[in-house]
Structure formats: structure tokens, C-alpha cells
Design a protein around this motif. Sequence first.
Motif, PDB file in Angstrom:
ATOM      1  N   ASP A  16       0.857  -1.133  -0.180  1.00 19.93           N
ATOM      2  CA  ASP A  16      -0.016   0.198   0.166  1.00 19.93           C
ATOM      3  C   ASP A  16       0.898   1.035  -0.148  1.00 19.93           C
ATOM      4  N   PRO A  17       1.288   1.651  -1.214  1.00 19.36           N
ATOM      5  CA  PRO A  17       2.077   2.796  -1.358  1.00 19.36           C
ATOM      6  C   PRO A  17       1.711   3.997  -0.537  1.00 19.36           C
ATOM      7  N   GLN A  18       0.489   4.379  -0.713  1.00 17.76           N
ATOM      8  CA  GLN A  18      -0.061   5.429  -0.112  1.00 17.76           C
ATOM      9  C   GLN A  18      -0.202   5.310   1.551  1.00 17.76           C
ATOM     10  N   GLY A  19      -0.361   4.252   1.735  1.00 14.75           N
ATOM     11  CA  GLY A  19      -0.243   4.030   3.364  1.00 14.75           C
ATOM     12  C   GLY A  19       1.093   3.971   3.849  1.00 14.75           C
ATOM     13  N   LYS A  20       2.131   3.748   3.022  1.00 14.49           N
ATOM     14  CA  LYS A  20       3.385   3.828   3.482  1.00 14.49           C
ATOM     15  C   LYS A  20       3.879   5.335   3.415  1.00 14.49           C
ATOM     16  N   ALA A  21       3.482   6.089   2.585  1.00 13.00           N
ATOM     17  CA  ALA A  21       3.679   7.493   2.621  1.00 13.00           C
ATOM     18  C   ALA A  21       3.298   8.297   3.620  1.00 13.00           C
ATOM     19  N   VAL A  22       2.060   7.821   4.229  1.00 15.29           N
ATOM     20  CA  VAL A  22       1.353   8.310   5.281  1.00 15.29           C
ATOM     21  C   VAL A  22       2.388   8.039   6.627  1.00 15.29           C
ATOM     22  N   THR A  23       2.493   6.831   6.597  1.00 12.79           N
ATOM     23  CA  THR A  23       3.490   6.472   7.751  1.00 12.79           C
ATOM     24  C   THR A  23       4.899   7.102   7.725  1.00 12.79           C
ATOM     25  N   ASN A  24       5.222   7.254   6.601  1.00 14.16           N
ATOM     26  CA  ASN A  24       6.655   8.103   6.692  1.00 14.16           C
ATOM     27  C   ASN A  24       6.353   9.371   7.039  1.00 14.16           C
ATOM     28  N   SER A  25       5.315  10.182   6.651  1.00  7.82           N
ATOM     29  CA  SER A  25       4.968  11.496   7.233  1.00  7.82           C
ATOM     30  C   SER A  25       4.886  11.487   8.663  1.00  7.82           C
ATOM     31  N   LEU A  26       4.116  10.541   9.079  1.00  8.76           N
ATOM     32  CA  LEU A  26       3.787  10.585  10.513  1.00  8.76           C
ATOM     33  C   LEU A  26       4.976  10.355  11.323  1.00  8.76           C
ATOM     34  N   HIS A  27       6.242   9.507  10.850  1.00 11.05           N
ATOM     35  CA  HIS A  27       7.125   9.382  11.417  1.00 11.05           C
ATOM     36  C   HIS A  27       7.950  10.806  11.566  1.00 11.05           C
ATOM     37  N   ASN A  28       8.073  11.554  10.257  1.00  5.48           N
ATOM     38  CA  ASN A  28       8.582  12.692  10.388  1.00  5.48           C
ATOM     39  C   ASN A  28       8.078  13.744  11.105  1.00  5.48           C
ATOM     40  N   LEU A  29       6.690  13.797  11.552  1.00  6.18           N
ATOM     41  CA  LEU A  29       5.922  14.525  12.580  1.00  6.18           C
ATOM     42  C   LEU A  29       6.319  14.152  13.860  1.00  6.18           C
ATOM     43  N   GLY A  30       6.919  12.857  13.948  1.00  6.24           N
ATOM     44  CA  GLY A  30       7.054  12.530  15.426  1.00  6.24           C
ATOM     45  C   GLY A  30       6.196  11.438  15.998  1.00  6.24           C
ATOM     46  N   TYR A  31       5.251  11.040  15.193  1.00  8.00           N
ATOM     47  CA  TYR A  31       4.242   9.972  15.687  1.00  8.00           C
ATOM     48  C   TYR A  31       4.955   8.737  15.418  1.00  8.00           C
ATOM     49  N   THR A  32       6.119   8.416  16.234  1.00 13.79           N
ATOM     50  CA  THR A  32       6.831   7.213  15.890  1.00 13.79           C
ATOM     51  C   THR A  32       6.149   5.860  16.282  1.00 13.79           C
ATOM     52  N   ASP A  33       5.123   5.975  17.047  1.00 13.66           N
ATOM     53  CA  ASP A  33       4.615   4.661  17.503  1.00 13.66           C
ATOM     54  C   ASP A  33       3.666   3.983  16.365  1.00 13.66           C
ATOM     55  N   VAL A  34       3.525   4.835  15.434  1.00 17.13           N
ATOM     56  CA  VAL A  34       2.638   4.347  14.158  1.00 17.13           C
ATOM     57  C   VAL A  34       3.557   3.304  13.480  1.00 17.13           C
ATOM     58  N   ILE A  35       2.928   1.872  13.494  1.00 19.03           N
ATOM     59  CA  ILE A  35       3.818   0.703  12.548  1.00 19.03           C
ATOM     60  C   ILE A  35       3.332   0.737  11.328  1.00 19.03           C
ATOM     61  N   GLU A  36       1.998   0.703  11.068  1.00 17.75           N
ATOM     62  CA  GLU A  36       1.705   0.593   9.502  1.00 17.75           C
ATOM     63  C   GLU A  36       0.120   1.192   9.621  1.00 17.75           C
ATOM     64  N   THR A  37       0.205   1.863   8.067  1.00 17.02           N
ATOM     65  CA  THR A  37      -1.240   2.683   7.779  1.00 17.02           C
ATOM     66  C   THR A  37      -1.734   2.056   6.517  1.00 17.02           C
ATOM     67  N   ARG A  38      -3.053   1.347   6.704  1.00 15.58           N
ATOM     68  CA  ARG A  38      -3.401   0.903   5.370  1.00 15.58           C
ATOM     69  C   ARG A  38      -4.922   1.784   5.085  1.00 15.58           C
ATOM     70  N   ILE A  39      -4.554   2.169   3.693  1.00 11.71           N
ATOM     71  CA  ILE A  39      -5.876   3.155   3.279  1.00 11.71           C
ATOM     72  C   ILE A  39      -6.546   2.214   2.409  1.00 11.71           C
ATOM     73  N   SER A  40      -7.928   2.507   2.627  1.00 10.57           N
ATOM     74  CA  SER A  40      -8.900   1.879   1.559  1.00 10.57           C
ATOM     75  C   SER A  40     -10.165   2.625   1.478  1.00 10.57           C
ATOM     76  N   LYS A  41     -11.011   2.022   0.670  1.00 14.22           N
ATOM     77  CA  LYS A  41     -12.256   2.894   0.232  1.00 14.22           C
ATOM     78  C   LYS A  41     -13.476   2.372   0.935  1.00 14.22           C
ATOM     79  N   TYR A  42     -14.315   3.301   1.547  1.00 20.61           N
ATOM     80  CA  TYR A  42     -15.416   3.016   2.095  1.00 20.61           C
ATOM     81  C   TYR A  42     -16.559   3.526   1.505  1.00 20.61           C
ATOM     82  N   ILE A  43     -17.780   2.951   0.997  1.00 18.09           N
ATOM     83  CA  ILE A  43     -18.673   3.713   0.133  1.00 18.09           C
ATOM     84  C   ILE A  43     -19.972   3.254   0.797  1.00 18.09           C
TER      85      ILE A  43
END
Lengths: 83, 83
Positions: A16-43
Motif C-alpha cells: 500500500d504505497p499511499q499507506g506507506k507514505a502516510v506512515t513516513n510522514s507521521l514518523h517525520n511529524l514525530g508519531y513514531t509509535d505508528v507501525i503501519e497504515t492501510r488506506i482503503s475505500k469506504y462507500i
Amino acid sequence: MLKAKIYVQLKANVLDPQGKAVTNSLHNLGYTDVIETRISKYIEMSFRNDNREKVSQEVEKICQDLLANPNTETYHYEIIAEE
Amino acid sequence: MLKAKIYVQLKANVLDPQGKAVTNSLHNLGYTDVIETRISKYIEMSFRNDNREKVSQEVEKICQDLLANPNTETYHYEIIAEE
């Protein structure tokens, strides 16, 4: 009226490249407890039909025909009475 | 480990062009019972931290700082123990 609540998610083994990008951004913002982010669609899909079985059959077909890519995504849904 | 299940949705009064496009496609495919489609993001975020209060505070900040556009989107989430 009935409403379908549909989740379309990447399969667990699909990157999930989008999820990976969010996780990296969060680490850069100091949210180092985040292990993984999975983004999906809710309709949410509203139907003028009150026949739960018919709507469920339609939603199954709609997911297969249009909403989910069978190679990389899974889907699940529930049908509820519209408030 | 804890997991946040986050929903980021367009505000009710905000037009959803993607949802409209799906509804039009469905009508063309013969699914004329569909009245409206609203498409939003569903995000699962895993934390290595087991402190529910701390994770909840972080998720609140993450939604405000990164995930949701306050002008057009709302968010809600729940924190669960990771299976």
C-alpha cells in the motif's frame, strides 16, 4: 430505502504505497509509535428498493463489476435500513 | 498493540463528484435503484503502544494535522486491540 456500507480494501499481501507514505510522514511529524497504515475505500450506497435480498444481490454484482479489482482488492459489505 | 479504525468522509453538504460518477455508471449498467453513492476513506493504523488514551490523543491530532481537510471533511474513529 436501504443503504449498503461497502469496504473495498487492498489484499493483505499487496503493498500500500499511499499507506506507506502516510506512515513516513507521521514518523517525520514525530508519531513514531505508528507501525503501519492501510488506506482503503469506504462507500455508502443508497437504494430506493426495500427488498434486502435483491439489494444484497445487486451490491455483490456491483462490487464484482465495478468497485473492486479482483486481483488486488477484497470487499465486504452490510445492508442496513436507511435512517 | 492497538489499531485505530479511522473514517474520513466528505461533509454531507459537500458534492461528491466521484460518487456521482459511480452512480451514473451504475445507472448505465442498469442498476437504476441506486439513488446516491458517497465515497470516503477508511484507514487502519497500527500502533506499537498499548496506552489507549495516548493513542486516542495521537489519532485525534493525526486526523486534524494530516488525514482530514477541516473545510470539506469530517472524521471519526475507534481504537481496538490488534488481533
